[in-house]
Design a protein around this motif. Structure first.
Motif, PDB file in Angstrom:
ATOM      1  N   ALA A  99     -23.562 -70.425  19.888  1.00 31.73           N
ATOM      2  CA  ALA A  99     -22.546 -71.066  20.727  1.00 31.73           C
ATOM      3  C   ALA A  99     -22.754 -70.717  22.201  1.00 31.73           C
ATOM      4  O   ALA A  99     -22.627 -71.582  23.073  1.00 31.73           O
ATOM      5  CB  ALA A  99     -21.147 -70.664  20.271  1.00 31.73           C
ATOM      6  N   GLN A 100     -23.078 -69.472  22.495  1.00 30.85           N
ATOM      7  CA  GLN A 100     -23.330 -69.078  23.878  1.00 30.85           C
ATOM      8  C   GLN A 100     -24.567 -69.793  24.428  1.00 30.85           C
ATOM      9  O   GLN A 100     -24.564 -70.252  25.572  1.00 30.85           O
ATOM     10  CB  GLN A 100     -23.513 -67.558  23.977  1.00 30.85           C
ATOM     11  CG  GLN A 100     -22.236 -66.786  23.743  1.00 30.85           C
ATOM     12  CD  GLN A 100     -22.490 -65.287  23.567  1.00 30.85           C
ATOM     13  OE1 GLN A 100     -23.498 -64.878  22.987  1.00 30.85           O
ATOM     14  NE2 GLN A 100     -21.559 -64.479  24.079  1.00 30.85           N
ATOM     15  N   ARG A 122     -25.786 -72.679  23.346  1.00 31.60           N
ATOM     16  CA  ARG A 122     -25.432 -74.098  23.468  1.00 31.60           C
ATOM     17  C   ARG A 122     -24.692 -74.345  24.768  1.00 31.60           C
ATOM     18  O   ARG A 122     -24.998 -75.269  25.517  1.00 31.60           O
ATOM     19  CB  ARG A 122     -24.578 -74.531  22.277  1.00 31.60           C
ATOM     20  CG  ARG A 122     -24.167 -76.010  22.344  1.00 31.60           C
ATOM     21  CD  ARG A 122     -23.052 -76.336  21.375  1.00 31.60           C
ATOM     22  NE  ARG A 122     -21.846 -75.550  21.572  1.00 31.60           N
ATOM     23  CZ  ARG A 122     -20.973 -75.716  22.574  1.00 31.60           C
ATOM     24  NH1 ARG A 122     -21.169 -76.639  23.490  1.00 31.60           N
ATOM     25  NH2 ARG A 122     -19.902 -74.964  22.662  1.00 31.60           N
ATOM     26  N   GLN A 123     -23.724 -73.497  25.054  1.00 28.42           N
ATOM     27  CA  GLN A 123     -22.933 -73.659  26.268  1.00 28.42           C
ATOM     28  C   GLN A 123     -23.786 -73.441  27.517  1.00 28.42           C
ATOM     29  O   GLN A 123     -23.701 -74.208  28.480  1.00 28.42           O
ATOM     30  CB  GLN A 123     -21.754 -72.695  26.241  1.00 28.42           C
ATOM     31  CG  GLN A 123     -20.762 -72.941  27.343  1.00 28.42           C
ATOM     32  CD  GLN A 123     -19.506 -72.102  27.169  1.00 28.42           C
ATOM     33  OE1 GLN A 123     -19.531 -71.058  26.534  1.00 28.42           O
ATOM     34  NE2 GLN A 123     -18.418 -72.572  27.740  1.00 28.42           N
ATOM     35  N   ALA A 124     -24.617 -72.420  27.518  1.00 29.58           N
ATOM     36  CA  ALA A 124     -25.463 -72.137  28.681  1.00 29.58           C
ATOM     37  C   ALA A 124     -26.452 -73.276  28.947  1.00 29.58           C
ATOM     38  O   ALA A 124     -26.738 -73.604  30.101  1.00 29.58           O
ATOM     39  CB  ALA A 124     -26.220 -70.825  28.481  1.00 29.58           C
ATOM     40  N   GLY A 165     -25.936 -76.380  28.123  1.00 28.77           N
ATOM     41  CA  GLY A 165     -25.223 -77.626  28.357  1.00 28.77           C
ATOM     42  C   GLY A 165     -25.604 -78.705  27.362  1.00 28.77           C
ATOM     43  O   GLY A 165     -25.834 -79.848  27.742  1.00 28.77           O
ATOM     44  N   THR A 166     -25.673 -78.328  26.105  1.00 29.94           N
ATOM     45  CA  THR A 166     -26.089 -79.280  25.085  1.00 29.94           C
ATOM     46  C   THR A 166     -25.138 -79.262  23.900  1.00 29.94           C
ATOM     47  O   THR A 166     -24.102 -78.597  23.942  1.00 29.94           O
ATOM     48  CB  THR A 166     -27.544 -79.005  24.643  1.00 29.94           C
ATOM     49  OG1 THR A 166     -28.009 -80.103  23.851  1.00 29.94           O
ATOM     50  CG2 THR A 166     -27.691 -77.716  23.866  1.00 29.94           C
ATOM     51  N   THR A 167     -25.508 -79.979  22.883  1.00 25.25           N
ATOM     52  CA  THR A 167     -24.694 -80.068  21.676  1.00 25.25           C
ATOM     53  C   THR A 167     -25.286 -79.190  20.589  1.00 25.25           C
ATOM     54  O   THR A 167     -26.434 -78.750  20.676  1.00 25.25           O
ATOM     55  CB  THR A 167     -24.666 -81.520  21.163  1.00 25.25           C
ATOM     56  OG1 THR A 167     -25.998 -81.892  20.796  1.00 25.25           O
ATOM     57  CG2 THR A 167     -24.126 -82.478  22.220  1.00 25.25           C
ATOM     58  N   ARG A 168     -24.496 -78.979  19.571  1.00 20.01           N
ATOM     59  CA  ARG A 168     -24.968 -78.212  18.407  1.00 20.01           C
ATOM     60  C   ARG A 168     -26.142 -78.921  17.736  1.00 20.01           C
ATOM     61  O   ARG A 168     -27.067 -78.283  17.236  1.00 20.01           O
ATOM     62  CB  ARG A 168     -23.793 -78.060  17.439  1.00 20.01           C
ATOM     63  CG  ARG A 168     -23.912 -76.922  16.537  1.00 20.01           C
ATOM     64  CD  ARG A 168     -22.572 -76.659  15.827  1.00 20.01           C
ATOM     65  NE  ARG A 168     -22.805 -76.006  14.571  1.00 20.01           N
ATOM     66  CZ  ARG A 168     -23.216 -74.763  14.451  1.00 20.01           C
ATOM     67  NH1 ARG A 168     -23.393 -74.035  15.522  1.00 20.01           N
ATOM     68  NH2 ARG A 168     -23.434 -74.234  13.277  1.00 20.01           N
TER      69      ARG A 168
END
Length: 186
Positions: free
Chosen positions: A147-148, A150-152, A154-157
């Protein structure tokens, strides 16, 4: 121990065979060595490989010319890379790939040519996205979660998981027992 004239004729026939194969099958990785061996009437594939030396590239069991990809494929790849320029880790979805006319065969050909980074069969990014991702992930406290990451990024799972798995296989990241990851020391 070959007649130089016969060897030169075989080299010319092999080059013509590879060029004809590339023209007939522009998305194929190349002409199979065994098919070339049979077409030239040679007893051993090592003879084909010796004939190809210096004039054709050999990757695995295929020989390929330096011929480029079809113009339509290059245009589609340019459009895809323009999409990725704004959001480098938001791989296009199946609908966008279809809209551009990029089937798995075209994606594979573009990947082999180094025009796209094939993270998985249907996840493609611009070349160098793996190094860019490593640079971004280096800014996270280790170990980091999916999750970290993915957020860093800027994308999707849908993209983050295959990308992290790709980075694991490439030796850039390491998946730990608790499902977190860290960058490998370089």
């Amino acid at each position: 121990m070959a007649d130089p004239a016969h060897w030169a004729a075989l080299r010319a026939r092999l080059a013509a065979l590879a060029a004809a194969h590339a023209a007939a099958h522009p998305l194929a990785p190349g002409v199979p060595v065994d098919a070339a061996r049979a077409a030239l009437g040679l007893a051993d594939r090592r003879l084909v490989e010796a004939l190809a030396a210096g004039q054709l590239a050999r990757e695995g069991g295929v020989l390929r010319t330096a011929a480029g990809l079809p113009d339509g494929l290059l245009a589609a790849v340019r459009a895809l890379r323009a999409d990725l320029a704004a959001a480098p880790f938001l791989a296009p979805e199946a609908g966008r790939l279809a809209e551009l006319g990029l089937s798995p065969r075209e994606l594979a050909a573009a990947g082999r040519a180094g025009l796209l980074l094939r993270v998985s069969d249907r996840i493609v990014l611009a070349p160098g996205a793996d190094a860019a991702a490593a640079g971004i992930l280096a800014g996270l406290a280790a170990p980091f979660t999916t999750a970290q990451a993915r957020q860093a990024l800027g994308t999707t799972r849908r993209v983050a998981i295959p990308l992290l798995e790709y980075l694991d296989r490439a030796g850039i990241t390491e998946r730990l027992a608790d499902d977190t990851r860290r960058l490998r020391a370089r």
